[in-house]
Design a protein around this motif. Structure first.
Motif, short mmCIF file in Angstrom:
data_model
loop_
_atom_site.label_atom_id
_atom_site.label_comp_id
_atom_site.label_asym_id
_atom_site.label_seq_id
_atom_site.Cartn_x
_atom_site.Cartn_y
_atom_site.Cartn_z
N LEU A 1 0.86 -1.17 0.00
CA LEU A 1 0.00 0.00 0.00
C LEU A 1 0.90 1.23 0.00
CD1 LEU A 1 -2.71 1.49 0.27
CD2 LEU A 1 -2.54 1.15 2.76
N TRP A 2 0.73 2.09 -1.00
CA TRP A 2 1.65 3.22 -1.22
C TRP A 2 1.04 4.56 -0.82
CZ3 TRP A 2 6.20 5.22 -1.71
CH2 TRP A 2 6.44 6.37 -2.47
N ASP A 3 -0.21 4.83 -1.20
CA ASP A 3 -0.85 6.08 -0.79
C ASP A 3 -2.36 5.92 -0.83
OD1 ASP A 3 -1.68 6.39 -3.44
OD2 ASP A 3 -0.22 7.93 -3.93
N TYR A 4 -3.07 6.99 -0.45
CA TYR A 4 -4.54 6.93 -0.46
C TYR A 4 -5.11 8.35 -0.55
CZ TYR A 4 -3.61 7.54 4.60
OH TYR A 4 -3.14 7.97 5.83
N ASP A 5 -6.26 8.44 -1.23
CA ASP A 5 -6.91 9.73 -1.46
C ASP A 5 -7.76 10.19 -0.29
OD1 ASP A 5 -5.77 9.70 -3.97
OD2 ASP A 5 -7.59 9.04 -5.00
N GLY A 6 -8.20 9.26 0.54
CA GLY A 6 -9.05 9.55 1.68
C GLY A 6 -9.25 8.26 2.46
N THR A 7 -10.20 8.28 3.37
CA THR A 7 -10.39 7.09 4.21
C THR A 7 -11.79 6.49 4.09
OG1 THR A 7 -11.00 8.47 6.10
CG2 THR A 7 -8.67 7.88 5.87
N ALA A 8 -12.64 7.06 3.24
CA ALA A 8 -13.99 6.52 3.04
C ALA A 8 -13.91 5.23 2.22
CB ALA A 8 -14.86 7.54 2.34
N ASP A 9 -14.95 4.42 2.31
CA ASP A 9 -14.97 3.13 1.62
C ASP A 9 -14.67 3.24 0.14
OD1 ASP A 9 -15.35 1.48 3.74
OD2 ASP A 9 -17.42 0.94 3.28
N THR A 10 -15.19 4.29 -0.49
CA THR A 10 -15.02 4.42 -1.94
C THR A 10 -13.81 5.26 -2.34
OG1 THR A 10 -16.58 6.27 -1.92
CG2 THR A 10 -17.48 4.09 -2.41
N ASP A 11 -13.08 5.79 -1.38
CA ASP A 11 -11.85 6.52 -1.70
C ASP A 11 -10.81 5.55 -2.25
OD1 ASP A 11 -12.72 9.06 -1.03
OD2 ASP A 11 -12.11 8.86 1.06
N LEU A 12 -9.94 6.08 -3.09
CA LEU A 12 -8.97 5.22 -3.78
C LEU A 12 -7.64 5.14 -3.04
CD1 LEU A 12 -9.51 6.18 -7.53
CD2 LEU A 12 -10.62 4.37 -6.18
N VAL A 13 -7.04 3.97 -3.13
CA VAL A 13 -5.70 3.73 -2.64
C VAL A 13 -4.83 3.33 -3.83
CG1 VAL A 13 -6.65 2.91 -0.46
CG2 VAL A 13 -5.96 1.23 -2.19
N THR A 14 -3.52 3.46 -3.67
CA THR A 14 -2.59 3.01 -4.70
C THR A 14 -1.79 1.83 -4.16
OG1 THR A 14 -2.36 5.27 -5.55
CG2 THR A 14 -0.71 3.66 -6.25
N LEU A 15 -1.80 0.76 -4.91
CA LEU A 15 -1.07 -0.46 -4.55
C LEU A 15 0.10 -0.64 -5.51
CD1 LEU A 15 -4.24 -2.72 -4.17
CD2 LEU A 15 -3.01 -1.56 -2.33
N LEU A 16 1.20 -1.17 -5.00
CA LEU A 16 2.35 -1.50 -5.84
C LEU A 16 2.38 -3.01 -6.03
CD1 LEU A 16 5.11 0.79 -4.23
CD2 LEU A 16 3.32 1.38 -5.91
N THR A 17 2.22 -3.44 -7.27
CA THR A 17 2.19 -4.87 -7.54
C THR A 17 2.50 -5.13 -9.01
OG1 THR A 17 0.82 -6.87 -7.46
CG2 THR A 17 -0.33 -4.82 -7.97
N TRP A 18 3.18 -6.22 -9.27
CA TRP A 18 3.52 -6.63 -10.64
C TRP A 18 4.18 -5.50 -11.43
CZ3 TRP A 18 -1.93 -8.62 -9.95
CH2 TRP A 18 -1.90 -9.95 -9.47
N GLY A 19 5.06 -4.76 -10.78
CA GLY A 19 5.81 -3.72 -11.46
C GLY A 19 4.99 -2.50 -11.85
#
Length: 286
Positions: free
Chosen positions: A210-228
């Motif tokens: 888990l790299w970052d996130y736009d907010g903390t609500a259920d529908t807010d987006l996070v950024t994951l690092l995977t498969w390059g």
């Protein structure tokens, strides 16, 4: 064209893209380091938003297209993510990740039958004990685990230790690809029936960051690092897939100005790792 699950249950092939899974079911070791001892760090309210759009963590595949070495690739990419926050980069290549995969899981290079994936706590314990060997240096992390339901703690790990090291149960629907071989732009819990089984774990286990996130609500987006790559997902998707969560601390790499642990929290993390190593050593001696 929907993804096709190979007989091994671990490799998905669509168009020209190849991705493998390899995170075995979560386990708990005796005396494994826990982040609960870092009371101030873990209990504080995490930032409501963690914006890192201008920082490139430069994740690499590190062999996870041909081997189930996601647990080893995850550590290699954690090193790179931490360095990126300080404005530089550390070379981690496929040979480094495969070498560590062999060291931490029993994989024998060239023998596909030994490519069985890894248990995250075993892999982290190997990194603590033997280090992650690169061409010009060997890096030793401190580490500790947190309850997978503690999203505030996971956010604090992400903000203060560069990224959270996670084990997730992927659904077959998560592995759906378009005609160009790309995953869905955003992983979410509601998927079309044509994307396959949405049941968490129906595809297998995977290690990602888990790299970052736009907010903390259920529908807010996070950024994951995977498969390059950087993969977007919603918090509700991540919560539904999480099976374990850990923090890695490369103290020698962390840049100034981060929300990193300080004082007694660092002391507690060091003490828990030293106690774990001492326990492992005494058990081995017996």
């Amino acid at each position: 064209m929907d993804g096709i699950l190979c007989p091994s249950g671990q490799t998905w092939i669509q168009a020209m893209t190849l991705r493998k899974l390899g995170c075995l079911p979560a386990r708990v070791q005796a005396r494994q380091p826990l982040l609960s001892g870092m009371r101030n760090f873990m209990a504080r309210k995490a930032p409501p938003r963690l914006a890192r759009e201008r920082i490139d963590p430069a994740p690499r595949m590190l062999g996870n297209d041909v081997l189930g070495d996601c647990t080893a690739a995850g550590i290699g990419n954690h090193i790179r993510a931490t360095a990126a926050l300080a404005g530089y980069q550390i070379a981690v290549d496929t040979d480094d990740a495969v070498r560590f995969y062999a060291c931490s899981t029993g994989y024998v290079p060239g023998n596909p039958q030994t490519d069985q994936g890894g248990v995250e706590v075993d892999v982290l314990a190997t990194a603590l004990r033997a280090g992650y060997v690169l061409a010009d240096q060997t890096l030793f992390p401190l580490w500790g685990s947190v309850d997978a339901g503690d999203l505030n703690g996971i956010r604090n790990i992400t903000a203060g230790l560069s990224a959270a090291y996670l084990g997730v149960r992927l659904a077959q629907a998560d592995m759906w690809e378009d005609v160009a071989g790309s995953l869905a732009p955003v992983w979410d819990t509601g998927t079309p029936a044509s994307h396959g089984d949405p049941t968490p774990g129906s595809a297998g286990g995977h290690c990602l960051l888990l790299w970052d996130y736009d907010g903390t609500a259920d529908t807010d987006l996070v950024t994951l690092l995977t498969w390059g790559a950087l993969q977007k997902a919603t918090w509700r998707w991540l919560r539904s897939r999480l099976m374990e969560a850990h923090g890695l601390a490369w103290r020698q790499l962390l840049p100034n100005g981060m929300l990193a642990p300080t004082g007694q929290d660092w002391d507690a993390l060091v003490a828990s790792n030293e106690a774990y190593l001492a326990g492992v050593s005494s058990t081995t001696a017996r």
